[in-house]
Scaffold this motif. Structure first.
Motif, PDB file in Angstrom:
ATOM      1  N   UNK A 252     -39.841 -37.250 -34.398  1.00  0.00           N
ATOM      2  CA  UNK A 252     -38.906 -38.423 -34.960  1.00  0.00           C
ATOM      3  C   UNK A 252     -37.264 -37.397 -34.392  1.00  0.00           C
ATOM      4  N   UNK A 253     -36.321 -39.314 -35.064  1.00  0.00           N
ATOM      5  CA  UNK A 253     -35.271 -38.949 -34.197  1.00  0.00           C
ATOM      6  C   UNK A 253     -34.327 -38.170 -35.175  1.00  0.00           C
ATOM      7  N   UNK A 254     -33.180 -37.387 -34.915  1.00  0.00           N
ATOM      8  CA  UNK A 254     -32.272 -36.678 -35.517  1.00  0.00           C
ATOM      9  C   UNK A 254     -30.560 -37.235 -35.285  1.00  0.00           C
ATOM     10  N   UNK A 255     -29.632 -37.065 -36.133  1.00  0.00           N
ATOM     11  CA  UNK A 255     -28.927 -37.626 -35.799  1.00  0.00           C
ATOM     12  C   UNK A 255     -27.547 -36.613 -36.200  1.00  0.00           C
ATOM     13  N   UNK A 256     -26.755 -36.288 -35.759  1.00  0.00           N
ATOM     14  CA  UNK A 256     -25.874 -35.496 -35.705  1.00  0.00           C
ATOM     15  C   UNK A 256     -24.977 -35.941 -37.133  1.00  0.00           C
TER      16      UNK A 256
END
Length: 325
Positions: free
Chosen positions: A274-278
């Protein structure tokens, strides 16, 4: 990290200059006494107008700030503040018309000066020792100010080569930003700031952990990147620092409930893909950088040795540049 040497310049105060990279100047110095930093609008040998910050001077027991080489605008007692046998860390912050000087690891300044005139716009700082003292210096932002544009390009190419040689590489952006391998306090050129943390300015970082690339924050004085994972704030001595070699305009935009605004930089990936964002949040009035986890509906950040979850946060975004990976 390179160690820079300064000779005993006596009373002449011959400074070696470096360009100011961020709002907080950080350094470590080993000197018996008479440590000096100047803040200047240029890197001339002897600028006509500048601030001089003296640490452990006037016999070794006092510190002060001077304007225009002769006006002592601040002077306090600071016994045993520097050491000729071991490195001692300091920070200097220029913010809202105020100069603050503090020790590494301490949030509050031990010396502050607010200029009643317009604060001099400083773009360079110099370092020097004198009056019988020699010094060794270490700078976390170690960026040779005499480097030409070609040498800067070589450094950037070297960072890219380091990334390409990794067996297990993190997400790479098409151009807006670059993850640079680092460890033990090293910083690449143009690190992306996350804001002011409990111990000074923190930077956007990421580390490989349990099969995932987990976002967190690099704390220069601690020499590590803290990532939020499994309820804990985990210090990682080997990590990645987000750099902005193209000087693209980045901004922190509001987000909530696991959602990321348009233009958000994908910064990491979970062990499940799953993509994570900053993301970043304010905890007890201090900024902490971490990961926006969409399926969990929160932004996780490291703070006080623990992992904290927040439904409302800010997300690092880039405008007018394709940012998908």
């Amino acid at each position: 990290m390179s160690v820079h040497f300064t000779e005993d310049t006596g009373s002449t105060r011959k400074y070696k200059f470096r360009r100011i990279q961020t709002g907080t100047i950080r350094f470590k110095v080993k000197a018996a006494h008479d440590v000096a930093i100047c803040l200047s609008s240029d890197n001339e040998e002897e600028p006509e107008d500048m601030y001089e910050i003296f640490i452990g001077c006037w016999g070794g027991g006092e510190s002060g700030i001077r304007r225009k080489k002769h006006d002592d605008v601040c002077r306090i007692e600071t016994p045993d503040i520097v050491n000729g046998d071991e490195f001692v860390g300091f920070w200097i912050k220029i913010q809202r018309g105020v100069i603050k000087v503090g020790r590494s690891g301490q949030k509050h300044a031990f010396m502050t000066y607010s200029d009643p005139e317009t604060l001099l716009h400083a773009t360079w700082y110099g370092f020097s020792t004198g009056w019988g003292a020699e010094g060794e210096w270490v700078f976390p932002d170690d960026d040779d100010t005499s480097s030409s544009s070609s040498s800067a390009m070589s450094s950037s190419d070297s960072e890219a080569e380091d990334i390409n040689n990794l067996e297990d590489r993190p997400i790479q952006y098409k151009r807006p930003a670059r993850w640079v391998p680092a460890k033990s306090g090293y910083f690449p050129r143009h690190p992306v700031s996350g804001g002011e943390g409990p111990d000074g300015e923190v930077f956007v970082g990421m580390a490989h952990h349990e099969g995932a690339y987990v976002l967190g924050m690099v704390v220069p004085d601690h020499g590590c990147c803290y990532i939020p994972y499994g309820g804990d704030a985990i210090p990682k001595s080997e990590y990645f620092v987000l750099s902005n070699p193209g000087s693209v305009t980045l901004s922190w935009e509001p987000g909530s409930m696991g959602k990321a605004p348009s233009g958000a930089l994908q910064g990491g990936i979970t062990e499940d893909g799953e993509a994570l964002f900053i993301g970043r949040v304010s905890v007890d009035g201090e900024v902490s950088v971490g990961k926006v986890h969409g399926s969990h509906g929160v932004c996780y950040v490291p703070y006080g040795g623990k992992e904290h979850a927040h439904k409302h946060y800010e997300v690092l975004c880039v405008r007018n540049v394709p940012c998908r990976v």
